[in-house]
Design a protein around this motif. Sequence first.
Motif, PDB file in Angstrom:
ATOM      1  N   ILE A   9       9.225 -40.052  29.323  1.00  0.00           N
ATOM      2  CA  ILE A   9       9.672 -41.363  29.811  1.00  0.00           C
ATOM      3  C   ILE A   9       9.514 -42.402  28.708  1.00  0.00           C
ATOM      4  O   ILE A   9      10.413 -43.213  28.458  1.00  0.00           O
ATOM      5  N   ALA A  10       8.370 -42.366  28.032  1.00  0.00           N
ATOM      6  CA  ALA A  10       8.133 -43.304  26.926  1.00  0.00           C
ATOM      7  C   ALA A  10       9.139 -43.073  25.802  1.00  0.00           C
ATOM      8  O   ALA A  10       9.634 -44.033  25.198  1.00  0.00           O
ATOM      9  N   SER A  11       9.454 -41.827  25.529  1.00  0.00           N
ATOM     10  CA  SER A  11      10.431 -41.522  24.473  1.00  0.00           C
ATOM     11  C   SER A  11      11.815 -42.046  24.827  1.00  0.00           C
ATOM     12  O   SER A  11      12.511 -42.623  23.983  1.00  0.00           O
ATOM     13  N   ASN A  17      15.372 -48.845  23.936  1.00  0.00           N
ATOM     14  CA  ASN A  17      15.002 -50.154  23.407  1.00  0.00           C
ATOM     15  C   ASN A  17      15.407 -50.305  21.948  1.00  0.00           C
ATOM     16  O   ASN A  17      15.887 -51.359  21.536  1.00  0.00           O
ATOM     17  N   PHE A  18      15.218 -49.257  21.152  1.00  0.00           N
ATOM     18  CA  PHE A  18      15.590 -49.339  19.743  1.00  0.00           C
ATOM     19  C   PHE A  18      17.092 -49.592  19.584  1.00  0.00           C
ATOM     20  O   PHE A  18      17.499 -50.458  18.805  1.00  0.00           O
ATOM     21  N   ALA A  80      11.291 -52.936  14.735  1.00  0.00           N
ATOM     22  CA  ALA A  80      10.074 -52.527  14.032  1.00  0.00           C
ATOM     23  C   ALA A  80       9.031 -51.985  15.008  1.00  0.00           C
ATOM     24  O   ALA A  80       8.328 -51.013  14.697  1.00  0.00           O
ATOM     25  N   ALA A  81       8.939 -52.590  16.179  1.00  0.00           N
ATOM     26  CA  ALA A  81       8.006 -52.092  17.195  1.00  0.00           C
ATOM     27  C   ALA A  81       8.416 -50.700  17.673  1.00  0.00           C
ATOM     28  O   ALA A  81       7.555 -49.869  17.976  1.00  0.00           O
ATOM     29  N   ALA A  82       9.701 -50.456  17.744  1.00  0.00           N
ATOM     30  CA  ALA A  82      10.178 -49.129  18.140  1.00  0.00           C
ATOM     31  C   ALA A  82       9.811 -48.080  17.088  1.00  0.00           C
ATOM     32  O   ALA A  82       9.479 -46.944  17.428  1.00  0.00           O
ATOM     33  N   ILE A  83       9.840 -48.465  15.827  1.00  0.00           N
ATOM     34  CA  ILE A  83       9.435 -47.532  14.769  1.00  0.00           C
ATOM     35  C   ILE A  83       7.947 -47.217  14.891  1.00  0.00           C
ATOM     36  O   ILE A  83       7.528 -46.061  14.725  1.00  0.00           O
ATOM     37  N   ALA A 100       1.140 -49.372  18.316  1.00  0.00           N
ATOM     38  CA  ALA A 100       2.351 -49.300  19.136  1.00  0.00           C
ATOM     39  C   ALA A 100       2.312 -50.337  20.250  1.00  0.00           C
ATOM     40  O   ALA A 100       3.308 -51.018  20.514  1.00  0.00           O
ATOM     41  N   ALA A 101       1.155 -50.476  20.890  1.00  0.00           N
ATOM     42  CA  ALA A 101       1.047 -51.421  21.995  1.00  0.00           C
ATOM     43  C   ALA A 101       1.093 -52.864  21.507  1.00  0.00           C
ATOM     44  O   ALA A 101       1.776 -53.703  22.100  1.00  0.00           O
TER      45      ALA A 101
END
Length: 158
Positions: A9-11, A17-18, A80-83, A100-101
Amino acid sequence: MAGEGVKPIASLLLVLNFCMYAIVAAISGWALNVAIDRGFIVGPSLALPAHFSPVFFPIGNAATGFLVIFALIAGVVGSAAAIAGIQHIRAWDHLSLAPAASSGIVAWALTLLAMGLACKEIVLGGRNVRLRTVEAFLIILSATQLVYILVIHGARRP
């Protein structure tokens, strides 16, 4: 780490989002380029108009300039947060959770700011299809980024 069941789900949220942040950044960059190309030019014999704004955009309405600038910032920070999130998905341990958080929360906060400006632009009206796309993506991203943050935080509990 506990919560291996939420990893897919997170993936999925991370990839979604990316892609959406990249589209927001691209369209906002286009709008900024249009504003630079079509903006007011001050020459040696020209004076500034009485109500000149440095955030003047020839497309959209009075909120467009602020929306485009904050959407561009949110798009870049969100990408950048997605990376950082990709690294967390790969490692999936408590050491990779903090970057990440924290980057996800900063991206979400900037997205909320841009979403507020998008709501103001919707109220004022008079915008084109590309700006409507940015508005819609920012509204969707404000929800999906929050769900992503909740999923990666909820996964660390046993």
